[in-house]
Scaffold this motif. Structure first.
Motif, mmCIF file in Angstrom:
data_model
loop_
_atom_site.group_PDB
_atom_site.id
_atom_site.type_symbol
_atom_site.label_atom_id
_atom_site.label_comp_id
_atom_site.label_asym_id
_atom_site.label_seq_id
_atom_site.Cartn_x
_atom_site.Cartn_y
_atom_site.Cartn_z
ATOM 1 N N VAL A 1 0.859 -1.176 0.000
ATOM 2 C CA VAL A 1 0.000 0.000 0.000
ATOM 3 C C VAL A 1 0.894 1.224 0.000
ATOM 4 N N LEU A 2 0.631 2.180 -0.925
ATOM 5 C CA LEU A 2 1.465 3.361 -1.044
ATOM 6 C C LEU A 2 0.599 4.613 -1.036
ATOM 7 N N VAL A 3 1.102 5.646 -0.359
ATOM 8 C CA VAL A 3 0.423 6.936 -0.280
ATOM 9 C C VAL A 3 1.286 7.961 -1.002
ATOM 10 N N PRO B 1 2.857 -6.109 15.004
ATOM 11 C CA PRO B 1 2.876 -5.707 13.598
ATOM 12 C C PRO B 1 2.776 -4.190 13.444
ATOM 13 N N ASP B 2 3.382 -3.666 12.381
ATOM 14 C CA ASP B 2 3.216 -2.260 12.036
ATOM 15 C C ASP B 2 1.817 -2.060 11.460
ATOM 16 N N THR B 3 1.229 -0.905 11.771
ATOM 17 C CA THR B 3 -0.122 -0.609 11.300
ATOM 18 C C THR B 3 -0.160 0.790 10.697
ATOM 19 N N LEU B 4 -0.847 0.900 9.567
ATOM 20 C CA LEU B 4 -1.063 2.186 8.912
ATOM 21 C C LEU B 4 -2.561 2.435 8.844
ATOM 22 N N GLY C 1 -17.620 8.425 11.468
ATOM 23 C CA GLY C 1 -18.292 7.872 10.307
ATOM 24 C C GLY C 1 -17.495 7.959 9.015
ATOM 25 N N ARG C 2 -16.223 8.354 9.109
ATOM 26 C CA ARG C 2 -15.398 8.422 7.912
ATOM 27 C C ARG C 2 -14.848 7.035 7.566
ATOM 28 N N VAL C 3 -14.654 6.824 6.255
ATOM 29 C CA VAL C 3 -14.081 5.547 5.827
ATOM 30 C C VAL C 3 -12.649 5.448 6.360
ATOM 31 N N GLU C 4 -12.330 4.309 6.928
ATOM 32 C CA GLU C 4 -10.996 4.108 7.490
ATOM 33 C C GLU C 4 -10.420 2.786 6.985
ATOM 34 N N TRP C 5 -9.226 2.861 6.408
ATOM 35 C CA TRP C 5 -8.498 1.658 6.023
ATOM 36 C C TRP C 5 -7.447 1.372 7.086
ATOM 37 N N THR C 6 -7.432 0.165 7.555
ATOM 38 C CA THR C 6 -6.395 -0.265 8.501
ATOM 39 C C THR C 6 -5.505 -1.271 7.792
ATOM 40 N N VAL C 7 -4.272 -0.876 7.589
ATOM 41 C CA VAL C 7 -3.304 -1.706 6.863
ATOM 42 C C VAL C 7 -2.348 -2.306 7.881
ATOM 43 N N THR C 8 -2.268 -3.630 7.906
ATOM 44 C CA THR C 8 -1.440 -4.323 8.893
ATOM 45 C C THR C 8 -0.396 -5.168 8.189
ATOM 46 N N ALA C 9 0.849 -4.959 8.560
ATOM 47 C CA ALA C 9 1.949 -5.720 7.962
ATOM 48 C C ALA C 9 2.184 -7.001 8.747
ATOM 49 N N SER D 1 8.586 13.369 -6.417
ATOM 50 C CA SER D 1 8.984 12.488 -7.507
ATOM 51 C C SER D 1 8.268 11.145 -7.381
ATOM 52 N N TYR D 2 9.024 10.041 -7.515
ATOM 53 C CA TYR D 2 8.401 8.721 -7.499
ATOM 54 C C TYR D 2 8.228 8.170 -6.086
ATOM 55 N N LYS D 3 8.773 8.846 -5.069
ATOM 56 C CA LYS D 3 8.767 8.284 -3.718
ATOM 57 C C LYS D 3 7.424 8.512 -3.040
ATOM 58 N N PRO D 4 6.859 7.472 -2.416
ATOM 59 C CA PRO D 4 5.610 7.668 -1.672
ATOM 60 C C PRO D 4 5.873 8.414 -0.361
ATOM 61 N N LEU D 5 4.852 9.078 0.144
ATOM 62 C CA LEU D 5 4.969 9.760 1.432
ATOM 63 C C LEU D 5 4.957 8.755 2.577
ATOM 64 N N ASN D 6 4.209 7.685 2.386
ATOM 65 C CA ASN D 6 4.156 6.607 3.371
ATOM 66 C C ASN D 6 3.776 5.334 2.630
ATOM 67 N N TRP D 7 4.111 4.206 3.204
ATOM 68 C CA TRP D 7 3.827 2.950 2.528
ATOM 69 C C TRP D 7 3.904 1.787 3.513
ATOM 70 N N MET D 8 3.348 0.665 3.073
ATOM 71 C CA MET D 8 3.488 -0.597 3.792
ATOM 72 C C MET D 8 3.931 -1.637 2.779
ATOM 73 N N SER D 9 5.026 -2.292 3.098
ATOM 74 C CA SER D 9 5.575 -3.289 2.179
ATOM 75 C C SER D 9 4.816 -4.607 2.296
ATOM 76 N N PRO D 10 4.779 -5.369 1.211
ATOM 77 C CA PRO D 10 4.069 -6.653 1.258
ATOM 78 C C PRO D 10 4.857 -7.675 2.071
#
Length: 217
Positions: A20-22, A65-68, A49-57, A28-37
């Motif tokens: 997941v990349l932000v 685990p790291d969480t975004l 009530g806002r949509v929230e994605w929880t990304v867990t490595a 340039s090509y670098k993401p501001l934040n990311w989670m590696s697979p």
């Protein structure tokens, strides 16, 4: 350690490999934040009530685990595309390509040169191109992307062997051409000292991409 990005317009990429990349328009090509697979993405809502994605490595055993957390206030565009199997990066101008192009256009190395055979065998390995000049003399061509002393030494060894073959030397000694996109000064000096001609190869011109009539100089 924690970090956060202020709410702003972003590009969110969820890739098939689980990363997941932000991104923003800057950086340039670098993401501001990311989670590696590998990681997992769970969609829900926060307390407002806002949509929230929880990304867990995936974490090593015994570690948390790291969480975004990604909050989405508004979605401007949402699309999904299957890219298929990636063929990988293919470099232009590698020695194989140069050999193929020069085999088709040997006269670009020396006027009147014609191809006899690619990968001409010797006891210590194949010569890239075996050609014949306008006088019927054999010419061995060694091709490199970058011409250095080692390449000149290699061609020298080939020439020593080829000049022992009476089938090749019937009309005279086999001469050599050292061809490369760039030839180092030391390699050029050594080649010329041994009677080996040097030829700088214009890869784009060989491919027909560089029209000399369009040049200013």
């Amino acid at each position: 350690m924690t970090a956060h990005l202020p709410m702003a317009t972003r590009v969110l990429m969820l890739k098939a490999d689980g990363s997941v990349l932000v991104h923003s328009d800057g950086g340039s090509y670098k993401p501001l934040n990311w989670m590696s697979p590998p990681c997992t993405v769970r969609e829900g809502e926060d307390e407002d009530g806002r949509v929230e994605w929880t990304v867990t490595a995936k974490a090593p055993k015994g570690q948390a685990p790291d969480t975004l957390r990604i909050l989405i206030e508004e979605m401007f565009h949402d699309s999904s595309h299957h890219l298929g199997i990636d063929p990988g990066l293919q470099k232009d101008g590698v020695e194989k390509h140069l050999q193929e192009l020069l085999a088709e256009h040997p006269a670009t190395l020396s006027a009147g040169l014609t191809l006899v055979r690619r990968e001409f065998p010797t006891a210590i390995g194949p010569v890239d191109l075996m050609c014949r000049d306008g006088d019927g003399l054999s010419v061995a061509v060694e091709i490199k992307r970058r011409g250095e002393i080692d390449g000149v030494e290699q061609l020298t060894r080939y020439l020593e062997l080829l000049n022992r073959d009476p089938l090749l030397t019937g009309k005279g000694a086999v001469r050599g051409i050292f061809a490369a996109q760039e030839i180092k000064p030391q390699a050029r000096v050594l080649a010329e000292d041994r009677g080996i001609a040097c030829a700088v190869v214009d890869y784009d011109a060989l491919r027909g991409l560089d029209n000399a009539e369009d040049r200013l100089f």
